[in-house]
Design a protein around this motif. Structure first.
Motif, mmCIF file in Angstrom:
data_model
loop_
_atom_site.group_PDB
_atom_site.id
_atom_site.type_symbol
_atom_site.label_atom_id
_atom_site.label_comp_id
_atom_site.label_asym_id
_atom_site.label_seq_id
_atom_site.Cartn_x
_atom_site.Cartn_y
_atom_site.Cartn_z
ATOM 1 N N PHE A 10 50.516 50.253 90.168
ATOM 2 C CA PHE A 10 49.312 51.064 90.310
ATOM 3 C C PHE A 10 48.684 51.277 88.942
ATOM 4 C CE2 PHE A 10 52.633 54.178 89.665
ATOM 5 C CZ PHE A 10 52.065 55.138 88.861
ATOM 6 N N GLU A 11 47.451 51.683 89.009
ATOM 7 C CA GLU A 11 46.676 51.832 87.786
ATOM 8 C C GLU A 11 46.341 53.297 87.604
ATOM 9 O OE1 GLU A 11 42.393 50.431 86.117
ATOM 10 O OE2 GLU A 11 43.480 49.017 87.375
ATOM 11 N N PHE A 12 46.499 53.769 86.381
ATOM 12 C CA PHE A 12 46.217 55.172 86.072
ATOM 13 C C PHE A 12 45.604 55.224 84.681
ATOM 14 C CE2 PHE A 12 47.536 59.275 84.213
ATOM 15 C CZ PHE A 12 46.928 60.133 85.115
ATOM 16 N N ALA A 13 44.452 55.855 84.551
ATOM 17 C CA ALA A 13 43.735 56.012 83.286
ATOM 18 C C ALA A 13 43.517 54.667 82.608
ATOM 19 C CB ALA A 13 44.464 56.974 82.367
ATOM 20 N N GLY A 14 43.185 53.676 83.398
ATOM 21 C CA GLY A 14 42.873 52.368 82.847
ATOM 22 C C GLY A 14 44.093 51.556 82.484
ATOM 23 N N MET A 15 45.272 52.020 82.858
ATOM 24 C CA MET A 15 46.491 51.269 82.537
ATOM 25 C C MET A 15 47.194 50.934 83.831
ATOM 26 S SD MET A 15 47.647 53.659 79.360
ATOM 27 C CE MET A 15 48.983 52.727 78.782
ATOM 28 N N THR A 16 47.876 49.808 83.879
ATOM 29 C CA THR A 16 48.595 49.359 85.056
ATOM 30 C C THR A 16 50.077 49.609 84.824
ATOM 31 O OG1 THR A 16 46.941 47.651 85.393
ATOM 32 C CG2 THR A 16 49.028 47.398 86.534
ATOM 33 N N PHE A 17 50.697 50.238 85.827
ATOM 34 C CA PHE A 17 52.125 50.550 85.718
ATOM 35 C C PHE A 17 52.885 49.844 86.823
ATOM 36 C CE2 PHE A 17 49.958 54.091 83.716
ATOM 37 C CZ PHE A 17 50.683 54.250 82.558
ATOM 38 N N LYS A 18 54.082 49.288 86.474
ATOM 39 C CA LYS A 18 54.917 48.592 87.424
ATOM 40 C C LYS A 18 56.339 49.118 87.313
ATOM 41 C CE LYS A 18 52.542 44.223 86.730
ATOM 42 N NZ LYS A 18 52.682 42.861 86.375
ATOM 43 N N GLY A 19 57.091 49.147 88.430
ATOM 44 C CA GLY A 19 58.519 49.408 88.481
ATOM 45 C C GLY A 19 58.956 50.702 87.832
ATOM 46 N N GLY A 20 59.859 50.614 86.818
ATOM 47 C CA GLY A 20 60.465 51.754 86.151
ATOM 48 C C GLY A 20 59.458 52.606 85.419
ATOM 49 N N LYS A 21 58.445 51.978 84.842
ATOM 50 C CA LYS A 21 57.410 52.734 84.150
ATOM 51 C C LYS A 21 56.661 53.629 85.130
ATOM 52 C CE LYS A 21 56.651 49.503 80.380
ATOM 53 N NZ LYS A 21 55.694 48.641 79.741
ATOM 54 N N ALA A 22 56.477 53.132 86.363
ATOM 55 C CA ALA A 22 55.789 53.916 87.379
ATOM 56 C C ALA A 22 56.619 55.164 87.724
ATOM 57 C CB ALA A 22 55.540 53.086 88.622
ATOM 58 N N ALA A 23 57.927 55.013 87.822
ATOM 59 C CA ALA A 23 58.805 56.146 88.125
ATOM 60 C C ALA A 23 58.759 57.165 86.995
ATOM 61 C CB ALA A 23 60.230 55.662 88.350
ATOM 62 N N ILE A 24 58.749 56.705 85.766
ATOM 63 C CA ILE A 24 58.686 57.598 84.618
ATOM 64 C C ILE A 24 57.358 58.353 84.618
ATOM 65 C CG2 ILE A 24 58.564 57.689 82.093
ATOM 66 C CD1 ILE A 24 60.590 55.406 82.059
ATOM 67 N N LEU A 25 56.275 57.646 84.923
ATOM 68 C CA LEU A 25 54.967 58.286 84.952
ATOM 69 C C LEU A 25 54.903 59.341 86.054
ATOM 70 C CD1 LEU A 25 52.059 58.443 83.900
ATOM 71 C CD2 LEU A 25 51.459 56.763 85.641
#
Length: 142
Positions: free
Chosen positions: A4-19
């Motif tokens: 998914f994308e948040f504030a113009g950045m795309t997050f995948k997998g573990g980074k998404a969970a951290i976010l």
């Protein structure tokens, strides 16, 4: 994999969970800060509405009543002390009267005892004399 994308950045997998964790923590902290501020404003309003003069007046009344109660207690204590002293004096006088009465009764008993012994002795000697006289008359007759 989710992305998914948040504030113009795309997050995948573990980074998404951290976010997501960071965002939920930030949301919880914001909610706690809001509740704290709400409690603070409520308490500030309560404190501002406190009537200090009324509390001081009530404290003065209670202090006056307490002083009166203490004075009343002292009066009772003094009265009780006086009553106890008066009762002790009466008890001492009663003891003195009882001792005097006992002494008087003992003297009366001793005096009566002496009189009875004197009369008994007198009767005994009179009786002995009369018996001797009677014996002498009987001997003469015999």
């Amino acid at each position: 994999m989710a992305e998914f994308e948040f504030a113009g950045m795309t997050f995948k997998g573990g980074k998404a969970a951290i976010l997501l964790t960071a965002l939920s923590t930030l949301g919880g902290a914001s909610w706690a800060a809001f509740e704290f501020y709400k409690d603070y404003t409520d308490m500030r309003e309560v404190v501002q509405n406190i009537d200090v003069d009324a509390i001081a007046a009530r404290n003065d009344v209670m202090e006056t009543k307490l002083d009166e109660a203490i004075e009343y207690t002292r009066d009772i204590k003094s009265g009780l002390r006086d009553d106890i002293l008066r009762i002790e004096k009466q008890a001492d006088r009663a003891e003195d009267k009882v001792r005097a009465s006992e002494e008087k009764v003992r003297e009366m008993i001793d005096s009566a005892s002496e009189r009875f012994e004197t009369k008994r002795d007198a009767l005994s000697s009179d009786t002995s004399r009369e018996i001797k006289e009677l014996e002498e008359r009987l001997e003469k007759k015999l």
